[in-house]
Design a protein around this motif. Structure first.
Motif, PDB file in Angstrom:
ATOM      1  N   MET A  30       0.844  -1.198   0.000  1.00 49.93           N
ATOM      2  CA  MET A  30       0.000   0.000   0.000  1.00 49.93           C
ATOM      3  C   MET A  30       0.875   1.243   0.000  1.00 49.93           C
ATOM      4  SD  MET A  30      -3.324  -0.850   0.181  1.00 49.93           S
ATOM      5  CE  MET A  30      -4.273   0.290   1.145  1.00 49.93           C
ATOM      6  N   LEU A  31       0.578   2.147  -0.902  1.00 47.73           N
ATOM      7  CA  LEU A  31       1.281   3.422  -0.933  1.00 47.73           C
ATOM      8  C   LEU A  31       0.729   4.308   0.170  1.00 47.73           C
ATOM      9  CD1 LEU A  31       3.319   5.148  -2.686  1.00 47.73           C
ATOM     10  CD2 LEU A  31       1.262   6.156  -3.711  1.00 47.73           C
ATOM     11  N   ARG A  32       1.599   4.826   1.031  1.00 49.35           N
ATOM     12  CA  ARG A  32       1.172   5.673   2.148  1.00 49.35           C
ATOM     13  C   ARG A  32       1.385   7.134   1.776  1.00 49.35           C
ATOM     14  NH1 ARG A  32       4.164   1.622   4.519  1.00 49.35           N
ATOM     15  NH2 ARG A  32       5.906   3.040   4.938  1.00 49.35           N
ATOM     16  N   ILE A  33       0.309   7.914   1.845  1.00 51.32           N
ATOM     17  CA  ILE A  33       0.332   9.316   1.418  1.00 51.32           C
ATOM     18  C   ILE A  33      -0.150  10.198   2.558  1.00 51.32           C
ATOM     19  CG2 ILE A  33      -0.502  10.988  -0.279  1.00 51.32           C
ATOM     20  CD1 ILE A  33      -1.144   8.546  -2.091  1.00 51.32           C
ATOM     21  N   ALA A  34       0.623  11.227   2.887  1.00 51.62           N
ATOM     22  CA  ALA A  34       0.251  12.171   3.936  1.00 51.62           C
ATOM     23  C   ALA A  34      -0.476  13.363   3.327  1.00 51.62           C
ATOM     24  CB  ALA A  34       1.488  12.635   4.695  1.00 51.62           C
ATOM     25  N   VAL A  35      -1.583  13.743   3.958  1.00 51.68           N
ATOM     26  CA  VAL A  35      -2.413  14.848   3.478  1.00 51.68           C
ATOM     27  C   VAL A  35      -2.642  15.816   4.642  1.00 51.68           C
ATOM     28  CG1 VAL A  35      -4.597  15.473   2.361  1.00 51.68           C
ATOM     29  CG2 VAL A  35      -3.563  13.240   1.916  1.00 51.68           C
ATOM     30  N   PRO A  36      -2.576  17.132   4.418  1.00 51.19           N
ATOM     31  CA  PRO A  36      -2.850  18.087   5.504  1.00 51.19           C
ATOM     32  C   PRO A  36      -4.250  17.872   6.081  1.00 51.19           C
ATOM     33  CG  PRO A  36      -1.876  19.203   3.630  1.00 51.19           C
ATOM     34  CD  PRO A  36      -2.208  17.824   3.167  1.00 51.19           C
ATOM     35  N   ASN A  37      -4.347  17.853   7.404  1.00 51.83           N
ATOM     36  CA  ASN A  37      -5.638  17.589   8.041  1.00 51.83           C
ATOM     37  C   ASN A  37      -6.450  18.846   8.307  1.00 51.83           C
ATOM     38  OD1 ASN A  37      -4.125  18.678  10.105  1.00 51.83           O
ATOM     39  ND2 ASN A  37      -4.768  17.198  11.654  1.00 51.83           N
ATOM     40  N   LYS A  38      -5.837  20.035   8.153  1.00 50.47           N
ATOM     41  CA  LYS A  38      -6.555  21.283   8.400  1.00 50.47           C
ATOM     42  C   LYS A  38      -5.806  22.428   7.732  1.00 50.47           C
ATOM     43  CE  LYS A  38      -4.240  21.887  12.873  1.00 50.47           C
ATOM     44  NZ  LYS A  38      -4.423  22.081  14.323  1.00 50.47           N
ATOM     45  N   GLY A  39      -6.383  23.617   7.821  1.00 51.06           N
ATOM     46  CA  GLY A  39      -5.733  24.784   7.246  1.00 51.06           C
ATOM     47  C   GLY A  39      -6.058  24.966   5.774  1.00 51.06           C
ATOM     48  N   SER A  40      -5.415  25.952   5.165  1.00 53.63           N
ATOM     49  CA  SER A  40      -5.718  26.332   3.783  1.00 53.63           C
ATOM     50  C   SER A  40      -5.321  25.267   2.765  1.00 53.63           C
ATOM     51  CB  SER A  40      -5.015  27.651   3.442  1.00 53.63           C
ATOM     52  OG  SER A  40      -3.604  27.513   3.576  1.00 53.63           O
ATOM     53  N   LEU A  41      -4.427  24.352   3.144  1.00 54.96           N
ATOM     54  CA  LEU A  41      -3.999  23.303   2.216  1.00 54.96           C
ATOM     55  C   LEU A  41      -4.941  22.106   2.216  1.00 54.96           C
ATOM     56  CD1 LEU A  41      -0.174  23.222   3.042  1.00 54.96           C
ATOM     57  CD2 LEU A  41      -1.166  23.931   0.864  1.00 54.96           C
ATOM     58  N   SER A  42      -5.672  21.912   3.292  1.00 56.57           N
ATOM     59  CA  SER A  42      -6.399  20.669   3.511  1.00 56.57           C
ATOM     60  C   SER A  42      -7.454  20.369   2.447  1.00 56.57           C
ATOM     61  CB  SER A  42      -7.050  20.689   4.901  1.00 56.57           C
ATOM     62  OG  SER A  42      -7.795  19.515   5.116  1.00 56.57           O
ATOM     63  N   GLU A  43      -8.450  21.243   2.318  1.00 56.93           N
ATOM     64  CA  GLU A  43      -9.541  20.969   1.398  1.00 56.93           C
ATOM     65  C   GLU A  43      -9.099  20.943  -0.069  1.00 56.93           C
ATOM     66  OE1 GLU A  43     -12.931  19.631   0.064  1.00 56.93           O
ATOM     67  OE2 GLU A  43     -12.421  19.789   2.184  1.00 56.93           O
ATOM     68  N   PRO A  44      -8.264  21.906  -0.531  1.00 55.73           N
ATOM     69  CA  PRO A  44      -7.811  21.826  -1.926  1.00 55.73           C
ATOM     70  C   PRO A  44      -7.003  20.561  -2.222  1.00 55.73           C
ATOM     71  CG  PRO A  44      -7.424  24.020  -1.054  1.00 55.73           C
ATOM     72  CD  PRO A  44      -7.817  23.167   0.112  1.00 55.73           C
ATOM     73  N   ALA A  45      -6.205  20.107  -1.252  1.00 56.28           N
ATOM     74  CA  ALA A  45      -5.421  18.880  -1.463  1.00 56.28           C
ATOM     75  C   ALA A  45      -6.337  17.675  -1.603  1.00 56.28           C
ATOM     76  CB  ALA A  45      -4.446  18.673  -0.307  1.00 56.28           C
ATOM     77  N   SER A  46      -7.323  17.581  -0.723  1.00 53.44           N
ATOM     78  CA  SER A  46      -8.265  16.463  -0.793  1.00 53.44           C
ATOM     79  C   SER A  46      -9.081  16.512  -2.075  1.00 53.44           C
ATOM     80  CB  SER A  46      -9.197  16.477   0.421  1.00 53.44           C
ATOM     81  OG  SER A  46      -8.502  16.103   1.593  1.00 53.44           O
ATOM     82  N   GLU A  47      -9.470  17.717  -2.496  1.00 54.78           N
ATOM     83  CA  GLU A  47     -10.255  17.852  -3.726  1.00 54.78           C
ATOM     84  C   GLU A  47      -9.439  17.419  -4.942  1.00 54.78           C
ATOM     85  OE1 GLU A  47     -13.247  18.342  -6.302  1.00 54.78           O
ATOM     86  OE2 GLU A  47     -13.368  18.335  -4.104  1.00 54.78           O
ATOM     87  N   MET A  48      -8.154  17.779  -4.977  1.00 54.30           N
ATOM     88  CA  MET A  48      -7.308  17.368  -6.095  1.00 54.30           C
ATOM     89  C   MET A  48      -7.156  15.849  -6.125  1.00 54.30           C
ATOM     90  SD  MET A  48      -3.470  18.583  -7.207  1.00 54.30           S
ATOM     91  CE  MET A  48      -4.001  19.804  -8.407  1.00 54.30           C
ATOM     92  N   LEU A  49      -6.958  15.246  -4.973  1.00 55.60           N
ATOM     93  CA  LEU A  49      -6.838  13.784  -4.909  1.00 55.60           C
ATOM     94  C   LEU A  49      -8.149  13.120  -5.323  1.00 55.60           C
ATOM     95  CD1 LEU A  49      -4.805  13.562  -1.601  1.00 55.60           C
ATOM     96  CD2 LEU A  49      -4.009  12.789  -3.844  1.00 55.60           C
ATOM     97  N   ARG A  50      -9.261  13.728  -4.933  1.00 55.79           N
ATOM     98  CA  ARG A  50     -10.569  13.188  -5.325  1.00 55.79           C
ATOM     99  C   ARG A  50     -10.734  13.253  -6.840  1.00 55.79           C
ATOM    100  NH1 ARG A  50     -13.176  16.233  -2.181  1.00 55.79           N
ATOM    101  NH2 ARG A  50     -13.218  14.853  -0.370  1.00 55.79           N
ATOM    102  N   GLU A  51     -10.333  14.374  -7.443  1.00 56.30           N
ATOM    103  CA  GLU A  51     -10.409  14.506  -8.905  1.00 56.30           C
ATOM    104  C   GLU A  51      -9.481  13.517  -9.594  1.00 56.30           C
ATOM    105  OE1 GLU A  51     -10.100  18.460 -10.538  1.00 56.30           O
ATOM    106  OE2 GLU A  51     -10.980  19.345  -8.739  1.00 56.30           O
ATOM    107  N   ALA A  52      -8.417  13.135  -8.908  1.00 57.21           N
ATOM    108  CA  ALA A  52      -7.469  12.166  -9.473  1.00 57.21           C
ATOM    109  C   ALA A  52      -7.939  10.723  -9.296  1.00 57.21           C
ATOM    110  CB  ALA A  52      -6.098  12.342  -8.820  1.00 57.21           C
ATOM    111  N   GLY A  53      -9.113  10.532  -8.693  1.00 58.17           N
ATOM    112  CA  GLY A  53      -9.697   9.200  -8.600  1.00 58.17           C
ATOM    113  C   GLY A  53      -9.465   8.476  -7.294  1.00 58.17           C
ATOM    114  N   TYR A  54      -8.956   9.166  -6.287  1.00 57.93           N
ATOM    115  CA  TYR A  54      -8.690   8.536  -4.992  1.00 57.93           C
ATOM    116  C   TYR A  54      -9.826   8.816  -4.014  1.00 57.93           C
ATOM    117  CZ  TYR A  54      -3.913   8.042  -6.738  1.00 57.93           C
ATOM    118  OH  TYR A  54      -2.809   7.726  -7.491  1.00 57.93           O
TER     119      TYR A  54
END
Length: 282
Positions: free
Chosen positions: A1-25
């Motif tokens: 399993m590839l382990r990926i760290a994502v910001p849990n809060k702050g200005s980076l959090s939601e845009p990072a999750s949205e980009m990963l969601r658009e990438a199919g994750y």
């Protein structure tokens, strides 16, 4: 399993999750989730403090992570930038009381307050400037000068209104232009999953940056139209049935859409249609 760290809060959090969601994750539905498995994509996501992402990546605890370029450089972790992601852009600059400093050399012997002490200290060393002290503060550094804690600050500058309210002004060249970045461990080869992640994120960046434009143009005007729309690589040109004209499909930078449509119409193109790109692999 590839382990990926994502910001849990702050200005980076939601845009990072949205980009990963658009990438199919898969991405979490609740901020309470700290770990999320995505077995279909062979990934596991860990939601961490933005400042801690680079530390975990550098230690090899996770294979890759999303954080800010400023946080990466300030961490001193054994991690490197792998891919710029194009969001959460900011400029990091020095600021001092109005009229007191004009260039970086004026900082010598002064106290600098910042939340990014490693980044600031390293920058000043490269500039050959020795401050009296780099004072670490976790936030609201603009108040430090007025309260006598420091002589100047180094911080992210957006509109500058907060600095102005504190009686400060920026000076000198920017310390750093930051944005969200995908990072990996510095002295280890990227595992295959990171290559797949990179391709997917590059696809999202391209899809966000370009639109697909279709139009019809008489054949005698085709070369003029193609010069206006050279495309990402080259336009796709197809002959039209029963007409001495061609249908053209091409990728156009999203920010140039209306200007290009006007230019094509002036040349003689018609039936100009623009479509958003939802995903891509280039």
């Amino acid at each position: 399993m590839l382990r990926i760290a994502v910001p849990n809060k702050g200005s980076l959090s939601e845009p990072a999750s949205e980009m990963l969601r658009e990438a199919g994750y898969r991405q979490r539905r609740s901020s309470r989730e700290l770990v999320l498995a995505d077995p279909e994509n062979g990934c596991e996501f860990f939601f961490l403090r933005p400042r801690d992402v680079a530390v975990y990546v550098g230690a090899g605890t996770v294979h890759a992570g999303i954080t800010g370029r400023d946080l990466l450089l300030d961490s001193g972790a054994n991690a490197v930038e792998h891919l710029a992601l194009g969001f959460a852009r900011s400029t990091f600059r020095f600021a001092a009381p109005v009229g007191t400093m004009r260039e970086v050399g004026d900082i010598a012997g002064r106290r600098v307050a910042s939340s990014y002490t490693t980044l600031v200290a390293g920058h000043l060393v490269k500039q050959g400037v020795e401050p009296a002290e780099v004072v670490h503060l976790d936030g609201a550094v603009e108040s430090s000068v007025g309260l006598g804690v420091a002589d100047l600050i180094a911080d992210v500058v957006e509109t500058g209104s907060t600095l102005k309210a504190a009686g400060l002004e920026v000076f000198g060249d920017p310390i750093l232009t930051s944005e969200a970045v995908l990072i990996r461990q510095a002295d280890a080869a990227a595992p295959p999953g990171v290559r797949t992640l990179t391709r997917r994120l590059e696809g999202v960046i391209t899809a966000r940056s370009y639109v697909l434009m279709d139009y019809v143009v008489p054949n005698e005007l085709l070369e003029q139209a193609v010069r206006i729309t050279p495309g990402f690589e080259s336009p796709t040109v197809s002959p039209q049935h029963h007409r001495d004209a061609s249908a053209v499909r091409v990728m156009v930078p999203r920010g140039d859409t209306n200007r290009v449509m006007d230019a094509l119409h002036d040349v003689g193109a018609r039936a100009i249609i623009v479509t958003s790109i939802h995903a891509s692999r280039m």
